[in-house]
Design an enzyme around this catalytic site. Structure first.
Site, short mmCIF file in Angstrom:
data_model
loop_
_atom_site.label_atom_id
_atom_site.label_comp_id
_atom_site.label_asym_id
_atom_site.label_seq_id
_atom_site.Cartn_x
_atom_site.Cartn_y
_atom_site.Cartn_z
CB ILE A 219 -0.94 0.00 1.23
CG1 ILE A 219 -2.01 -1.09 1.08
CG2 ILE A 219 -1.61 1.36 1.39
CD1 ILE A 219 -3.00 -0.84 -0.04
CB CYS A 220 3.92 2.23 1.85
SG CYS A 220 4.98 0.80 1.54
CB THR A 221 4.81 0.67 -3.26
OG1 THR A 221 5.83 0.15 -2.44
CG2 THR A 221 5.36 0.91 -4.67
#
Length: 438
Positions: A219-221
């Site tokens: 998700i962070c990417t």
């Protein structure tokens, strides 16, 4: 026989000449007129067996895509005359390179209806009945009318649903309730065909842990540092869609939904100077589509139809029960018997036992269920055996009301031996989990 041209622009022999050809089934009759070294004891042969094949056998084909088109053609040319096909999709321009029953003029039309019309024009005497819609729209009584079901699907959830439905249909007091399922699938140069005898052989759910989980991006990417076109598409479907449409569910089969995702992903890609976002890629990412190859479809479809022929005529032993094909570097095929899984939630008839620690929270149990390879679920909701909600992922009201239970210790919610009912968007059945404290 003088060739004519049908409505699709394809040359074919005239129906009268084709029907008058006494040698039409000559090669198949050689198999049905006499016994072979491995012929089943029930084999009768001769006119009676030919009548079963050409007049009585009723076959359902699920899916009219790349694999389904091949299956429909093979069944009709083998001699099956009562064929039914169901598919919920319409024809897209990208289908034409491998789904050979369709032409450019057919774009936008129902796959099931168009495929049925084409086969009946091409093979005189074959009757193909189409159904445009989802397999889930039909009750068990619909599937009881068929002798054999052949699945040529590209959806794991649809496979699980038809498998569970056919298993649950079996009535020990009614032998006719057992409907063999022939499942075919392809992934690029790889493919598989299997024969499932519900409650007798291993079912589709027994081998669910053999499937490779869908690719997941952090998700962070996708939220902060996208580098690939797939990251932009995932951002649009996972983060932006819920933000804009709130409780509206994304339908990956709806072209308008795919178009919206494509536009959002394209804008995101332009912002980060990423190239490669296309409509087809957007659809492929959200539906986890692996490019299909015509030759693989032909091989797997041939295997499926060969098994249908053997089951209908008992002219040879059927596959027991799994054939895998790999054509990446060479042509390799291997058959083996996949054993039934005793704890299979579909055909095993027993609940899954969760051996948990007394220090576990409900959240840890939810994560444990989602991580199990043999379940292939992602958003499990839990309820007490009596139906009272324990933790629900949706709808929003129930999610908010049960969210606080996630941080509670399991002993505060459940005692040893309690059963928990699990549901999930990917599960076509209700799963029962028995709690055992280690």
């Amino acid at each position: 026989m003088s060739p004519t041209v049908n409505a699709n622009g394809v040359g074919r022999s005239s129906p009268k000449a084709y029907l008058a050809d006494e040698g039409r089934w000559e090669s198949i009759d050689r198999v049905l007129d006499r016994r072979g070294p491995w012929t089943d004891e029930q084999f009768v042969g001769g006119r009676e067996t030919k009548d079963v094949l050409r007049s009585k056998a009723k076959i359902l084909v699920i899916g009219a895509g790349g694999l389904g088109c091949e299956i429909l053609q093979n069944l009709a040319l083998t001699g099956f005359s009562d064929i039914h096909v169901i598919d919920m999709d319409t024809i897209d321009i990208s289908n034409l390179n491998r789904q050979f029953l369709f032409r450019e003029a057919d774009v936008g039309k129902s796959k099931a209806v168009t495929a049925a019309e084409f086969v009946m024009k091409r093979v005189p005497g074959a009757k193909v009945t189409p159904y445009h819609g989802k397999i889930q729209d039909h009750p068990p009584s619909f599937y009881l009318q068929f002798d054999i079901v052949i699945a040529g699907l590209d959806s794991i959830s649809a496979r699980r649903w038809i498998n569970a439905t056919l298993v649950q249909m079996v009535d020990e007091e009614n032998p006719d309730s057992l409907k063999p399922l022939i499942d075919g699938g392809t992934e690029g140069f790889k493919g598989q065909a299997r024969v499932i005898l519900p409650t007798i052989s291993s079912c589709y759910e027994c081998s669910i842990d053999m499937l490779t989980p869908p690719t997941a991006f952090p998700i962070c990417t996708i939220a902060n540092t996208p580098r690939l076109p797939e990251h932009c598409i995932e951002w649009a479907s996972v983060l932006e869609w819920p933000k804009v449409f709130k409780d509206k569910k994304l339908d990956t089969d709806d072209p308008d939904h795919i178009e919206w995702l494509y536009q959002q992903a394209s804008a995101r890609a332009a912002e980060f100077k990423i190239e490669g976002v296309t409509w087809a890629l957007t659809q492929g990412v959200v539906k986890n589509i692996i490019p299909a190859i015509a030759s693989t479809n032909a091989i797997i479809a041939a295997s499926c139809c060969n098994e249908a022929f053997k089951l209908a005529t008992t002219s040879a032993p059927s596959l027991n029960n799994y054939m895998m094909y790999v054509g990446n570097d060479s042509v390799y095929a291997y058959t083996f018997e996949h054993e039934r899984r005793p704890e299979c939630p579909v055909c095993g008839g027993e609940s899954i036992i969760a051996e948990v620690g007394k220090d576990w929270t409900l959240e840890k149990l939810v994560d444990w269920l989602a991580a199990r390879q043999d379940l292939q679920i992602s958003r499990p909701s839990l309820a007490y055996s009596g139906g009272k909600p324990l933790y629900y992922q949706a709808p929003p009201q129930l999610h908010a009301a049960t969210l606080k239970n996630l941080e509670k210790a399991l002993p505060d919610l459940l005692i040893d031996g309690d059963e928990v009912v699990v549901t999930d968007p990917g599960l076509p059945f209700t799963l029962t989990v028995e709690i055992k404290y280690a």
